[in-house]
Design an enzyme around this catalytic site. Structure first.
Site, PDB file in Angstrom:
ATOM      1  N   GLY A  13     -25.294 -30.618  14.811  1.00 12.61           N
ATOM      2  CA  GLY A  13     -25.342 -31.647  14.015  1.00 12.61           C
ATOM      3  C   GLY A  13     -26.061 -32.852  14.094  1.00 12.61           C
ATOM      4  O   GLY A  13     -25.868 -34.031  14.302  1.00 12.61           O
ATOM      5  N   SER A  15     -29.077 -33.374  12.196  1.00 15.66           N
ATOM      6  CA  SER A  15     -29.890 -33.752  11.174  1.00 15.66           C
ATOM      7  C   SER A  15     -29.780 -35.344  10.701  1.00 15.66           C
ATOM      8  O   SER A  15     -30.447 -35.775   9.760  1.00 15.66           O
ATOM      9  CB  SER A  15     -29.527 -32.832   9.782  1.00 15.66           C
ATOM     10  OG  SER A  15     -28.149 -32.815   9.678  1.00 15.66           O
ATOM     11  N   ARG A  16     -29.027 -35.851  11.170  1.00 13.17           N
ATOM     12  CA  ARG A  16     -28.697 -37.450  10.572  1.00 13.17           C
ATOM     13  C   ARG A  16     -27.650 -38.053  11.832  1.00 13.17           C
ATOM     14  O   ARG A  16     -27.165 -37.364  12.483  1.00 13.17           O
ATOM     15  CB  ARG A  16     -28.232 -37.593   9.280  1.00 13.17           C
ATOM     16  CG  ARG A  16     -27.124 -36.821   8.888  1.00 13.17           C
ATOM     17  CD  ARG A  16     -26.815 -36.956   7.480  1.00 13.17           C
ATOM     18  NE  ARG A  16     -26.302 -35.943   6.817  1.00 13.17           N
ATOM     19  CZ  ARG A  16     -24.940 -35.859   6.582  1.00 13.17           C
ATOM     20  NH1 ARG A  16     -24.150 -36.765   7.046  1.00 13.17           N
ATOM     21  NH2 ARG A  16     -24.280 -34.644   6.361  1.00 13.17           N
ATOM     22  N   ASN A  92     -21.441 -32.203  18.524  1.00 12.86           N
ATOM     23  CA  ASN A  92     -21.231 -33.435  17.801  1.00 12.86           C
ATOM     24  C   ASN A  92     -20.855 -33.060  16.560  1.00 12.86           C
ATOM     25  O   ASN A  92     -20.420 -34.083  15.602  1.00 12.86           O
ATOM     26  CB  ASN A  92     -22.544 -34.213  17.760  1.00 12.86           C
ATOM     27  CG  ASN A  92     -22.763 -35.300  16.994  1.00 12.86           C
ATOM     28  OD1 ASN A  92     -22.247 -36.314  17.213  1.00 12.86           O
ATOM     29  ND2 ASN A  92     -23.551 -34.979  15.815  1.00 12.86           N
ATOM     30  N   SER A 144     -13.211 -39.117  19.099  1.00 10.28           N
ATOM     31  CA  SER A 144     -12.966 -40.584  18.287  1.00 10.28           C
ATOM     32  C   SER A 144     -11.838 -41.117  18.584  1.00 10.28           C
ATOM     33  O   SER A 144     -10.647 -40.431  19.105  1.00 10.28           O
ATOM     34  CB  SER A 144     -12.830 -39.925  16.762  1.00 10.28           C
ATOM     35  OG  SER A 144     -12.456 -41.175  16.136  1.00 10.28           O
ATOM     36  N   TYR A 157      -8.259 -35.135  10.454  1.00 13.45           N
ATOM     37  CA  TYR A 157      -9.266 -35.709  11.446  1.00 13.45           C
ATOM     38  C   TYR A 157      -8.759 -35.899  12.753  1.00 13.45           C
ATOM     39  O   TYR A 157      -9.386 -35.586  13.852  1.00 13.45           O
ATOM     40  CB  TYR A 157     -10.108 -36.665  10.951  1.00 13.45           C
ATOM     41  CG  TYR A 157     -11.398 -37.349  11.521  1.00 13.45           C
ATOM     42  CD1 TYR A 157     -12.674 -36.864  11.430  1.00 13.45           C
ATOM     43  CD2 TYR A 157     -11.210 -38.485  12.194  1.00 13.45           C
ATOM     44  CE1 TYR A 157     -13.597 -37.292  12.147  1.00 13.45           C
ATOM     45  CE2 TYR A 157     -12.354 -38.910  12.784  1.00 13.45           C
ATOM     46  CZ  TYR A 157     -13.663 -38.328  12.675  1.00 13.45           C
ATOM     47  OH  TYR A 157     -14.686 -38.910  13.367  1.00 13.45           O
ATOM     48  N   ALA A 159      -6.039 -34.936  14.246  1.00 15.74           N
ATOM     49  CA  ALA A 159      -5.590 -33.774  15.014  1.00 15.74           C
ATOM     50  C   ALA A 159      -6.729 -33.305  15.541  1.00 15.74           C
ATOM     51  O   ALA A 159      -6.725 -32.695  16.538  1.00 15.74           O
ATOM     52  CB  ALA A 159      -4.809 -32.997  14.046  1.00 15.74           C
TER      53      ALA A 159
HETATM   54  P1  NAP Z   1     -22.793 -37.442   9.856  1.00 12.08           P
HETATM   55  O1  NAP Z   1     -23.712 -38.811   9.676  1.00 12.08           O
HETATM   56  O2  NAP Z   1     -21.874 -37.248   8.633  1.00 12.08           O
HETATM   57  O3  NAP Z   1     -23.619 -36.542  10.353  1.00 12.08           O
HETATM   58  C1  NAP Z   1     -22.754 -35.027  10.633  1.00 12.08           C
HETATM   59  C2  NAP Z   1     -23.984 -34.185  11.233  1.00 12.08           C
HETATM   60  O4  NAP Z   1     -22.931 -32.897  11.413  1.00 12.08           O
HETATM   61  C3  NAP Z   1     -24.785 -33.819  10.281  1.00 12.08           C
HETATM   62  O5  NAP Z   1     -25.995 -33.563  11.013  1.00 12.08           O
HETATM   63  C4  NAP Z   1     -24.293 -32.622   9.552  1.00 12.08           C
HETATM   64  O6  NAP Z   1     -25.458 -31.579   8.976  1.00 12.08           O
HETATM   65  C5  NAP Z   1     -23.723 -31.752  10.585  1.00 12.08           C
HETATM   66  N1  NAP Z   1     -22.714 -30.993  10.236  1.00 12.08           N
HETATM   67  C6  NAP Z   1     -21.676 -31.124   9.247  1.00 12.08           C
HETATM   68  N2  NAP Z   1     -20.992 -30.155   9.309  1.00 12.08           N
HETATM   69  C7  NAP Z   1     -21.593 -29.017   9.845  1.00 12.08           C
HETATM   70  C8  NAP Z   1     -21.575 -27.712  10.036  1.00 12.08           C
HETATM   71  N3  NAP Z   1     -20.357 -26.788   9.699  1.00 12.08           N
HETATM   72  N4  NAP Z   1     -22.194 -27.069  10.833  1.00 12.08           N
HETATM   73  C9  NAP Z   1     -23.287 -27.832  11.476  1.00 12.08           C
HETATM   74  N5  NAP Z   1     -23.502 -28.970  11.400  1.00 12.08           N
HETATM   75  C10 NAP Z   1     -22.704 -29.647  10.610  1.00 12.08           C
HETATM   76  O7  NAP Z   1     -21.675 -38.063  10.928  1.00 12.08           O
HETATM   77  P2  NAP Z   1     -21.696 -38.907  12.298  1.00 12.08           P
HETATM   78  O8  NAP Z   1     -21.009 -40.425  11.803  1.00 12.08           O
HETATM   79  O9  NAP Z   1     -23.130 -38.960  12.734  1.00 12.08           O
HETATM   80  O10 NAP Z   1     -20.667 -38.348  12.971  1.00 12.08           O
HETATM   81  C11 NAP Z   1     -21.180 -37.353  14.319  1.00 12.08           C
HETATM   82  C12 NAP Z   1     -19.935 -37.197  14.911  1.00 12.08           C
HETATM   83  O11 NAP Z   1     -19.443 -38.239  15.616  1.00 12.08           O
HETATM   84  C13 NAP Z   1     -18.721 -36.550  14.258  1.00 12.08           C
HETATM   85  O12 NAP Z   1     -18.138 -35.449  15.111  1.00 12.08           O
HETATM   86  C14 NAP Z   1     -18.072 -37.632  14.033  1.00 12.08           C
HETATM   87  O13 NAP Z   1     -16.592 -37.105  13.687  1.00 12.08           O
HETATM   88  C15 NAP Z   1     -17.945 -38.290  15.346  1.00 12.08           C
HETATM   89  N6  NAP Z   1     -17.427 -39.704  15.079  1.00 12.08           N
HETATM   90  C16 NAP Z   1     -18.201 -40.479  14.173  1.00 12.08           C
HETATM   91  C17 NAP Z   1     -17.642 -41.727  14.080  1.00 12.08           C
HETATM   92  C18 NAP Z   1     -18.656 -42.960  13.093  1.00 12.08           C
HETATM   93  O14 NAP Z   1     -18.089 -43.958  13.207  1.00 12.08           O
HETATM   94  N7  NAP Z   1     -19.716 -42.456  12.402  1.00 12.08           N
HETATM   95  C19 NAP Z   1     -16.519 -42.304  15.107  1.00 12.08           C
HETATM   96  C20 NAP Z   1     -16.075 -41.476  15.771  1.00 12.08           C
HETATM   97  C21 NAP Z   1     -16.641 -40.111  15.906  1.00 12.08           C
HETATM   98  P3  NAP Z   1     -25.793 -31.322   7.535  1.00 12.08           P
HETATM   99  O15 NAP Z   1     -25.998 -32.430   6.680  1.00 12.08           O
HETATM  100  O16 NAP Z   1     -26.807 -30.359   7.589  1.00 12.08           O
HETATM  101  O17 NAP Z   1     -24.307 -30.650   7.225  1.00 12.08           O
END
Ligand code: NAP
Length: 249
Positions: A13, A15-16, A92, A144, A157, A159
């Site tokens: 994951g 791509s962003r 991730n 998280s 989430y 869990a």
């Molecule tokens: P995000 O901006 O929504 O990016 C999520 C990434 O995961 C994207 O690259 C997406 O690619 C990929 N992804 C989603 N479903 C997928 C699948 N089935 N298979 C492969 N790739 C998949 O999220 P983020 O904020 O960067 O979060 C990244 C991680 O950190 C997550 O695990 C999230 O739970 C954790 N986290 C984030 C925060 C926060 O505040 N942002 C806080 C705590 C934990 P596609 O678009 O191609 O699906």
């Protein structure tokens, strides 16, 4: 000093958001980066080009983190493309499908558990044999703060993220004797597309509760990953590192 010179890393994951931040910081530190996406093809291809231009080997793979078969195929392909070595795995990829329990459907519970938690089993199992043979590896799972303290409206989430912590500690115990380390990161409020979806009042509530009085950036999490992936943390395993501006203090 480049902390990951010549190392091969897989990041799911990327791509962003946070994953993309990790890929860039790792490439700056000399790592070759194999990364996945599930649907965001254009940004993934753009990132592959950007990382390659930084002088490392980089490749984007379309792979659904929730699929056991995809994980097996992905790792086999990465081994072929990256000289048979995987030094670092960052689990991730993740999603949210928030709702109060009263309104949460079974499909939204299952999707979050499969993409956030089962994916970690899929990928860890797929890289295990290679890391055991190498007698070296670093696995980092993106949990998280919500997995540590819970959050109303995010039972699915929370869990999944709490499950990742139990998995992390168990794998640290299973694989430590082979010099494979497994740690988790618990980010707090990191400003990405995932948090863009939240309502302004919820966002303000999160910010007010942060001692450093700001949301984090993907680079804040990426730097913690860099530490846990590199030999700077060679004696650290089974831990959860909060990257949250002091939120859980
Ligand atoms: P995000 O901006 O929504 O990016 C999520 C990434 O995961 C994207 O690259 C997406 O690619 C990929 N992804 C989603 N479903 C997928 C699948 N089935 N298979 C492969 N790739 C998949 O999220 P983020 O904020 O960067 O979060 C990244 C991680 O950190 C997550 O695990 C999230 O739970 C954790 N986290 C984030 C925060 C926060 O505040 N942002 C806080 C705590 C934990 P596609 O678009 O191609 O699906």
């Amino acid at each position: 000093m480049k902390l990951l010179e010549g190392k091969n890393a897989i990041i799911t994951g990327a791509s962003r958001g946070i994953g993309m931040g990790i890929a860039k910081v790792f490439a700056e530190h000399g790592a070759n980066v194999a990364f996945t996406y599930s649907s965001s093809e254009a940004p993934a291809i753009a990132l592959e080009k950007e990382l390659t231009a930084m002088g490392v080997k980089a490749k984007a793979y379309k792979s659904n983190a929730a699929s056991f078969d995809d994980a097996e195929k992905l790792v086999a392909q990465v081994l072929e493309d990256f000289d048979g070595v995987i030094d670092v795995l960052i689990n991730n990829a993740g999603i949210t499908k928030d709702n109060l329990l009263m309104r949460m459907g079974e499909a939204d519970f299952d999707a979050v558990i499969e993409i956030n938690l089962k994916s970690v089993f899929n990928m860890t199992k797929a890289v295990q044999r290679t890391m055991l043979k190498q007698r070296k590896g670093a696995i980092i799972n993106m949990s998280s703060v919500v997995g540590v303290k819970g959050n109303a409206g995010q039972s699915n989430y929370a869990a999944s993220k709490a499950g990742m912590i139990g998995f992390t500690k168990s794998i640290a115990l299973e694989l430590g004797s082979r010099n494979i380390r497994c740690n988790a990161i618990a980010p707090g409020f990191i400003e990405t597309e995932m948090t863009d979806k939240l309502d302004d009042k919820v966002v303000q509530g999160w910010r007010d509760g942060i001692p450093l009085k700001r949301g984090g950036a993907p680079e804040d999490v990426a730097n913690a990953c860099l530490f846990l992936a590199s030999d700077l943390s060679a004696y650290i395993t089974g831990q959860v590192l909060n990257v949250d501006g002091g939120m859980l203090t």
